[in-house]
Design a protein around this motif. Structure first.
Motif, PDB file in Angstrom:
ATOM      1  N   UNK A  16      -3.862  36.138  33.869  1.00  0.00           N
ATOM      2  CA  UNK A  16      -5.048  35.783  34.661  1.00  0.00           C
ATOM      3  C   UNK A  16      -4.715  35.724  36.147  1.00  0.00           C
ATOM      4  N   UNK A  17      -5.568  36.333  36.967  1.00  0.00           N
ATOM      5  CA  UNK A  17      -5.366  36.293  38.414  1.00  0.00           C
ATOM      6  C   UNK A  17      -4.373  37.324  38.920  1.00  0.00           C
ATOM      7  N   UNK A  45       9.772  32.723  28.478  1.00  0.00           N
ATOM      8  CA  UNK A  45       8.418  33.080  28.037  1.00  0.00           C
ATOM      9  C   UNK A  45       8.370  33.186  26.512  1.00  0.00           C
ATOM     10  N   UNK A  48       9.073  29.758  24.788  1.00  0.00           N
ATOM     11  CA  UNK A  48       7.925  28.858  24.944  1.00  0.00           C
ATOM     12  C   UNK A  48       6.843  29.204  23.930  1.00  0.00           C
ATOM     13  N   UNK A  49       6.505  30.509  23.861  1.00  0.00           N
ATOM     14  CA  UNK A  49       5.410  30.924  22.975  1.00  0.00           C
ATOM     15  C   UNK A  49       5.761  30.720  21.502  1.00  0.00           C
ATOM     16  N   UNK A  52       7.192  26.364  20.865  1.00  0.00           N
ATOM     17  CA  UNK A  52       6.471  25.158  21.284  1.00  0.00           C
ATOM     18  C   UNK A  52       5.654  24.615  20.103  1.00  0.00           C
ATOM     19  N   UNK A  54       2.903  21.189  18.771  1.00  0.00           N
ATOM     20  CA  UNK A  54       1.962  20.178  19.237  1.00  0.00           C
ATOM     21  C   UNK A  54       2.366  18.850  18.606  1.00  0.00           C
ATOM     22  N   UNK A  61       1.687  19.109  24.142  1.00  0.00           N
ATOM     23  CA  UNK A  61       2.734  20.096  23.893  1.00  0.00           C
ATOM     24  C   UNK A  61       4.054  19.367  23.719  1.00  0.00           C
ATOM     25  N   UNK A  62       4.880  19.867  22.795  1.00  0.00           N
ATOM     26  CA  UNK A  62       6.104  19.154  22.474  1.00  0.00           C
ATOM     27  C   UNK A  62       7.171  20.110  21.966  1.00  0.00           C
ATOM     28  N   UNK A  63       8.440  19.771  22.214  1.00  0.00           N
ATOM     29  CA  UNK A  63       9.524  20.582  21.656  1.00  0.00           C
ATOM     30  C   UNK A  63       9.732  20.244  20.183  1.00  0.00           C
ATOM     31  N   UNK A  68       7.753  13.818  24.073  1.00  0.00           N
ATOM     32  CA  UNK A  68       8.595  12.849  24.792  1.00  0.00           C
ATOM     33  C   UNK A  68       7.837  11.572  25.179  1.00  0.00           C
ATOM     34  N   UNK A  85      -7.143  18.520  28.182  1.00  0.00           N
ATOM     35  CA  UNK A  85      -6.080  19.524  28.079  1.00  0.00           C
ATOM     36  C   UNK A  85      -4.715  18.968  28.471  1.00  0.00           C
ATOM     37  N   UNK A  86      -3.689  19.720  28.094  1.00  0.00           N
ATOM     38  CA  UNK A  86      -2.305  19.365  28.430  1.00  0.00           C
ATOM     39  C   UNK A  86      -2.141  19.211  29.941  1.00  0.00           C
ATOM     40  N   UNK A  87      -2.816  20.079  30.704  1.00  0.00           N
ATOM     41  CA  UNK A  87      -2.631  20.012  32.169  1.00  0.00           C
ATOM     42  C   UNK A  87      -3.156  18.694  32.755  1.00  0.00           C
ATOM     43  N   UNK A  90      -0.376  16.199  32.624  1.00  0.00           N
ATOM     44  CA  UNK A  90       0.564  16.407  33.728  1.00  0.00           C
ATOM     45  C   UNK A  90      -0.009  15.841  35.032  1.00  0.00           C
TER      46      UNK A  90
END
Lengths: 197, 197
Positions: A16-17, A45, A48-49, A52, A54, A61-63, A68, A85-87, A90
């Protein structure tokens, strides 16, 4: 154009963008970057995909199975902040002003987009409250119609829990905002909820 | 924050024009993207960085030793267009107005940045002209002082080739540019080089 260049430009421009021109600029940048660095980028990348998860408790999002924040014993386990959302997690964490837990809905009730309460993690929230010793739920949702609808739905859903406080973020004029450019609804809200100095 | 998310955000934000916030937005986008698609993205990045070559003739990016343009027999092998970077080749190719070959210098003479003639592929250009049946060299370089210096240097270097025409791109008012906003040098140039209609 070389096939390798063509491939990387076409893949990058799916982001995106990122248009064809930016994608080309990024590709040229990659050429000047160390191979190990580029390897780290593409590795991060893929990992992560693919790896990752939940958090089974809060849907962040979690490892691992538990994120954590939920695993952190020093945090106040009696408050849950509900976000879309996750963001948003943050954004709130960046303020360092909140020490409770979170609950990520994964979206917002939106009949226009076909998203109903069952598509969101609202039941999981109720389960967590039923299980734990939760004193307060803070709703940190969008100020849109969808946000208000979702807040209303969650309030009703949680009304059965005796003694549970449900709050929402304060509305008002943001720091740095000029009154001249604030909309009527925000100003009206700010007048009604004025604070004694 | 989860380590996997942290890693991908920190790697993505090393790209030019990508800050932490954009990197996070890209990461969230990757989550919603099919795993195969994400695999293709990271594969294309690694393969591009590790397998791309430079054409031994013109220094353009290439999958093999010779780039597709140099290998194309239908192109006019008697004209060489000299450009600074690979992206200039793409810009000119996009016009579909040029059917000759290219020569990518890999930069421009810039004493300020410590780039001298020996850092560029100018000798290779002279070798190619000595070897082949080249009739014209078009200099498509920046209109900066560095560009003019580089053009001057190349002209002098090629002055020994009898009958070789060396030209440069026409300067003037660009299509869509308004006279009001064009700089004096451009307008002065455009007046001196006016064309009879």
């Amino acid at each position: 154009m070389s096939k390798l260049l063509n491939d990387v430009v076409s893949e990058l421009s799916k982001l995106p963008g990122v248009g064809k021109r930016t994608a080309l600029r990024l590709a040229i940048h990659l050429l000047r970057t160390d191979k190990t660095e580029v390897g780290m980028l593409s590795d991060s990348i893929t990992r992560f995909r693919n790896e990752i998860k939940y958090c089974v408790r809060c849907n962040n999002l979690s490892d691992g199975d538990i994120c954590p924040i939920c695993a952190d014993k020093s945090r106040d386990g009696s408050i849950i902040c509900v976000v879309e959302h996750v963001k948003d997690v943050i954004s709130i964490e960046n303020t360092s002003q909140y020490n409770g837990l979170y609950h990520v809905l994964g979206g917002i009730i939106s009949p226009m987009q076909g998203i109903g309460p069952s598509d969101l993690k609202i039941d999981l929230l109720a389960e967590n409250i039923a299980k734990g010793d939760i004193k307060e739920v803070i709703l940190a949702l969008s100020t849109s119609v969808e946000g208000e609808t979702t807040a209303f739905y969650i309030c009703r859903k949680l009304s059965g829990f005796q003694g549970l406080k449900v709050s929402s973020l304060a509305r008002g004029i943001g720091f740095g905002d000029e009154l001249e450019y604030a909309d009527e609804l925000t100003i009206a809200h700010a007048i009604h909820n004025r604070k004694t100095i």
